[in-house]
Design a protein around this motif. Structure first.
Motif, PDB file in Angstrom:
ATOM      1  N   SER A  15       0.829  -1.200   0.000  1.00  0.00           N
ATOM      2  CA  SER A  15       0.000   0.000   0.000  1.00  0.00           C
ATOM      3  C   SER A  15       0.865   1.251   0.000  1.00  0.00           C
ATOM      4  CB  SER A  15      -0.919   0.002   1.219  1.00  0.00           C
ATOM      5  OG  SER A  15      -1.695   1.170   1.256  1.00  0.00           O
ATOM      6  N   ALA A  16       0.304   2.353  -0.471  1.00  0.00           N
ATOM      7  CA  ALA A  16       1.008   3.633  -0.436  1.00  0.00           C
ATOM      8  C   ALA A  16       0.919   4.213   0.975  1.00  0.00           C
ATOM      9  CB  ALA A  16       0.407   4.610  -1.442  1.00  0.00           C
ATOM     10  N   PRO A  17       2.036   4.610   1.590  1.00  0.00           N
ATOM     11  CA  PRO A  17       1.990   5.177   2.949  1.00  0.00           C
ATOM     12  C   PRO A  17       1.172   6.469   2.993  1.00  0.00           C
ATOM     13  CG  PRO A  17       4.233   4.545   2.353  1.00  0.00           C
ATOM     14  CD  PRO A  17       3.425   4.454   1.109  1.00  0.00           C
ATOM     15  N   TYR A  18       0.441   6.633   4.080  1.00  0.00           N
ATOM     16  CA  TYR A  18      -0.341   7.845   4.306  1.00  0.00           C
ATOM     17  C   TYR A  18       0.580   8.907   4.889  1.00  0.00           C
ATOM     18  CZ  TYR A  18      -3.597  10.988   6.716  1.00  0.00           C
ATOM     19  OH  TYR A  18      -4.272  12.091   7.166  1.00  0.00           O
ATOM     20  N   LEU A  19       0.712  10.042   4.188  1.00  0.00           N
ATOM     21  CA  LEU A  19       1.660  11.078   4.572  1.00  0.00           C
ATOM     22  C   LEU A  19       1.037  12.200   5.387  1.00  0.00           C
ATOM     23  CD1 LEU A  19       3.684  11.433   1.242  1.00  0.00           C
ATOM     24  CD2 LEU A  19       3.891   9.720   3.041  1.00  0.00           C
ATOM     25  N   GLY A  20      -0.280  12.209   5.533  1.00  0.00           N
ATOM     26  CA  GLY A  20      -0.925  13.255   6.317  1.00  0.00           C
ATOM     27  C   GLY A  20      -1.902  14.058   5.475  1.00  0.00           C
ATOM     28  N   MET A  21      -2.340  15.182   6.031  1.00  0.00           N
ATOM     29  CA  MET A  21      -3.306  16.059   5.369  1.00  0.00           C
ATOM     30  C   MET A  21      -2.584  17.283   4.823  1.00  0.00           C
ATOM     31  SD  MET A  21      -6.163  14.383   5.950  1.00  0.00           S
ATOM     32  CE  MET A  21      -7.449  15.577   5.596  1.00  0.00           C
ATOM     33  N   CYS A  22      -3.058  17.750   3.662  1.00  0.00           N
ATOM     34  CA  CYS A  22      -2.528  18.975   3.077  1.00  0.00           C
ATOM     35  C   CYS A  22      -3.690  19.823   2.577  1.00  0.00           C
ATOM     36  CB  CYS A  22      -1.535  18.673   1.964  1.00  0.00           C
ATOM     37  SG  CYS A  22      -2.282  18.077   0.444  1.00  0.00           S
ATOM     38  N   VAL A  23      -3.428  21.076   2.284  1.00  0.00           N
ATOM     39  CA  VAL A  23      -4.444  22.018   1.826  1.00  0.00           C
ATOM     40  C   VAL A  23      -4.348  22.141   0.312  1.00  0.00           C
ATOM     41  CG1 VAL A  23      -5.316  24.376   2.031  1.00  0.00           C
ATOM     42  CG2 VAL A  23      -4.310  23.253   4.025  1.00  0.00           C
ATOM     43  N   ASP A  24      -5.448  21.923  -0.388  1.00  0.00           N
ATOM     44  CA  ASP A  24      -5.454  22.029  -1.840  1.00  0.00           C
ATOM     45  C   ASP A  24      -5.646  23.483  -2.262  1.00  0.00           C
ATOM     46  OD1 ASP A  24      -8.046  22.526  -1.233  1.00  0.00           O
ATOM     47  OD2 ASP A  24      -8.882  20.774  -2.258  1.00  0.00           O
ATOM     48  N   ALA A  25      -5.837  23.693  -3.575  1.00  0.00           N
ATOM     49  CA  ALA A  25      -5.975  25.049  -4.112  1.00  0.00           C
ATOM     50  C   ALA A  25      -7.225  25.745  -3.612  1.00  0.00           C
ATOM     51  CB  ALA A  25      -5.973  24.997  -5.645  1.00  0.00           C
ATOM     52  N   GLY A  27      -8.428  25.494  -0.623  1.00  0.00           N
ATOM     53  CA  GLY A  27      -8.355  25.698   0.816  1.00  0.00           C
ATOM     54  C   GLY A  27      -8.917  24.562   1.634  1.00  0.00           C
ATOM     55  N   ASN A  28      -9.169  23.433   1.015  1.00  0.00           N
ATOM     56  CA  ASN A  28      -9.720  22.284   1.731  1.00  0.00           C
ATOM     57  C   ASN A  28      -8.602  21.309   2.086  1.00  0.00           C
ATOM     58  OD1 ASN A  28     -12.360  23.304   1.326  1.00  0.00           O
ATOM     59  ND2 ASN A  28     -12.404  22.374  -0.723  1.00  0.00           N
ATOM     60  N   GLU A  29      -8.739  20.657   3.223  1.00  0.00           N
ATOM     61  CA  GLU A  29      -7.768  19.649   3.635  1.00  0.00           C
ATOM     62  C   GLU A  29      -8.081  18.323   2.978  1.00  0.00           C
ATOM     63  OE1 GLU A  29      -7.470  19.318   7.840  1.00  0.00           O
ATOM     64  OE2 GLU A  29      -6.258  21.136   8.055  1.00  0.00           O
ATOM     65  N   VAL A  30      -7.076  17.745   2.332  1.00  0.00           N
ATOM     66  CA  VAL A  30      -7.249  16.467   1.641  1.00  0.00           C
ATOM     67  C   VAL A  30      -6.138  15.527   2.082  1.00  0.00           C
ATOM     68  CG1 VAL A  30      -8.407  17.472  -0.365  1.00  0.00           C
ATOM     69  CG2 VAL A  30      -5.916  17.316  -0.331  1.00  0.00           C
TER      70      VAL A  30
END
Length: 484
Positions: A15-25, A27-30
């Motif tokens: 599986s691909a490791p989960y790296l955390g949450m980031c903010v998209d263009a 302004g939403n956290e994905v």
């Protein structure tokens, strides 16, 4: 003791490791997943450094007037590993053996640094700054415990290649659908020797190497009855009391040094042409891409020179420990020898200074740093501890280069030049470094005899002999462990 190997390539399986949450263009956290090896290694390095700094924030230091203890950082982070997994999304999927390693490493770094500071203060030397946080400018790395095969398992593929597997898993809410939750980071390395049992690994992706932390092997040797005094210098790296000389590969090092100076002059021209001060050019982000690339090349050249010196010292120290039962060195104050000359104020013109020889001292300081005299002493000290019937002795270095090794006459006129020693009393003419090495060995004998006399006052001869036999038996028990 460690075993360093080169990293050839890295793969991420499962599986691909989960790296955390980031903010998209918008302004939403994905959530972010990645199976790119470079991205995954950078994520592990940043996560390890983050946890290390969280633990370091709990340390205390004295305020300026030393009236009270204050936290080392502005915020004290007292969260446990479980709490930071829940509250910091980028740490949620970090393998447990990686997230737990900063606890012990930070504690060891802190107390060893404080002990070193106390020792330097007792010696009336500059203790250096207090231990600080790790910044993103330092060499990115992370440590993973082996823990009896729980993680960081090494597999030998063939004679010259092996692979280290670091396993981890995402939680159920952070898993990609259809790909499971477990992942493996496979680091393929190139081997030059058998890997011994280890307790942990240290991965340095940017520098391209991996380190196995393990116990050093004892150096097999027999008593030879040989003794030597060693004079360390700039012209000859090591001068032995038997008249032989051991020198660094100066042609290779001088070639690298010329290349470094050429590139540094080019860097200085770029700074002048930019119109900024050097600090402003680097600190405020005005560097060009060419400037940054040149800095990386200069760093690689420095590392290449350090590797050449380290390899030379490892080979020479191993040979000296294998051949000689007693090695005598000068107890040099290298920091004091390379200290800047004190300024000399001009009494006739306030605010001005007279010549103090700093220009010539600068060349001597550069030669002292290039000779790396402290490195050979450090390697001899720990290798004699691992070798049977071998010891090192440090003596007072005062006037060893001006004292005649035959009659003992001491004066500065005996030293005609850097290379020639000619005694004004008995007429002995020798190489100056060879003469100094003989004096060092003689002082070693005097120190050893005086130490035996002091030991004999409180112990009988049989007691001293029994202690020596017990020490030899303990050293003989240190046998090489089986390869992992």
């Amino acid at each position: 003791m460690t075993q360093k190997v080169c990293i050839e390539r890295v793969e991420v399986r499962g599986s691909a490791p989960y790296l955390g949450m980031c903010v998209d263009a918008d302004g939403n956290e994905v959530p972010v997943w990645s199976d790119d090896p470079r991205v995954v290694l950078d994520w592990l390095c940043d996560a390890w450094r983050c946890r290390y700094n969280q633990l370091r924030s709990r340390r205390m230091k004295w305020n300026r007037d030393r009236s009270e203890l204050i936290p080392l950082g502005s915020v004290v982070d007292s969260r446990t590993d479980r709490q930071v997994r829940e509250q910091c999304s980028w740490l949620a999927s970090v393998p447990a053996m990686i997230l737990q390693s900063p606890n012990r490493i930070e504690n060891t770094d802190w107390w060893s640094a404080n002990k070193r500071r106390r020792t330097l203060k007792k010696q009336h030397r500059y203790p250096g700054s207090m231990p600080r946080f790790k910044t993103c400018k330092t060499d990115p790395m992370f440590v993973c415990w082996y823990n009896k095969g729980a993680n960081a398992v090494f597999h030998k593929l063939n004679r010259h290649h092996g692979m280290v597997v670091i396993s981890g898993q995402n939680s159920k809410e952070h898993s990609l659908p259809g790909r499971g939750c477990r992942f493996e980071i496979r680091i393929r390395v190139r081997l030059s020797q058998e890997i011994r049992p280890y307790t942990s690994i240290g991965v340095h992706p940017k520098s391209g190497y991996l380190v196995f932390v393990n116990d050093p092997l004892p150096i097999p040797r027999k008593r030879t009855g040989l003794e030597t005094g060693i004079d360390r210098g700039c012209v000859h790296s090591l001068a032995l009391s038997d008249g032989s000389f051991i020198d660094l590969p100066k042609n290779r090092l001088e070639k690298i040094d010329r290349e470094i100076r050429r590139r540094q002059k080019a860097q200085a021209r770029r700074v002048r042409q930019s119109g900024f001060d050097t600090r402003e050019y680097v600190r405020d982000g005005h560097q060009s891409n060419r400037y940054k690339e040149e800095q990386k090349r200069i760093g690689r050249l420095y590392r290449q020179a350090h590797r050449i010196i380290d390899d030379f010292q490892q080979q020479v120290s191993h040979r000296l420990v294998s051949e000689y039962d007693l090695i005598v060195l000068e107890d040099l104050n290298l920091q004091g020898m390379s200290r800047k000359a004190k300024p000399v104020p001009d009494p006739l013109h306030p605010g001005r200074f007279l010549s103090n020889g700093q220009a010539a001292k600068r060349g001597l300081n550069h030669a002292l740093r290039s000779a790396s005299m402290g490195g050979i002493r450090q390697k001899l000290e720990y290798k004699t501890q691992r070798a049977y019937a071998s010891s090192i002795l440090l003596v007072n270095p005062a006037y060893t280069s001006q004292q005649c090794s035959r009659c003992g006459h001491t004066c500065k006129e005996n030293r005609e030049s850097q290379a020639v020693f000619h005694c004004t009393r008995c007429g002995l003419k020798l190489n100056a470094d060879h003469n100094a090495a003989i004096n060092i060995l003689q002082r070693g004998h005097e120190t050893f005899i005086s130490g035996m006399d002091e030991a004999g006052r409180g112990n009988t001869a049989s007691d001293i002999q029994g202690k020596n036999l017990a020490k030899d038996a303990a050293v003989r028990k240190r046998k090489p462990t089986a390869s992992h």
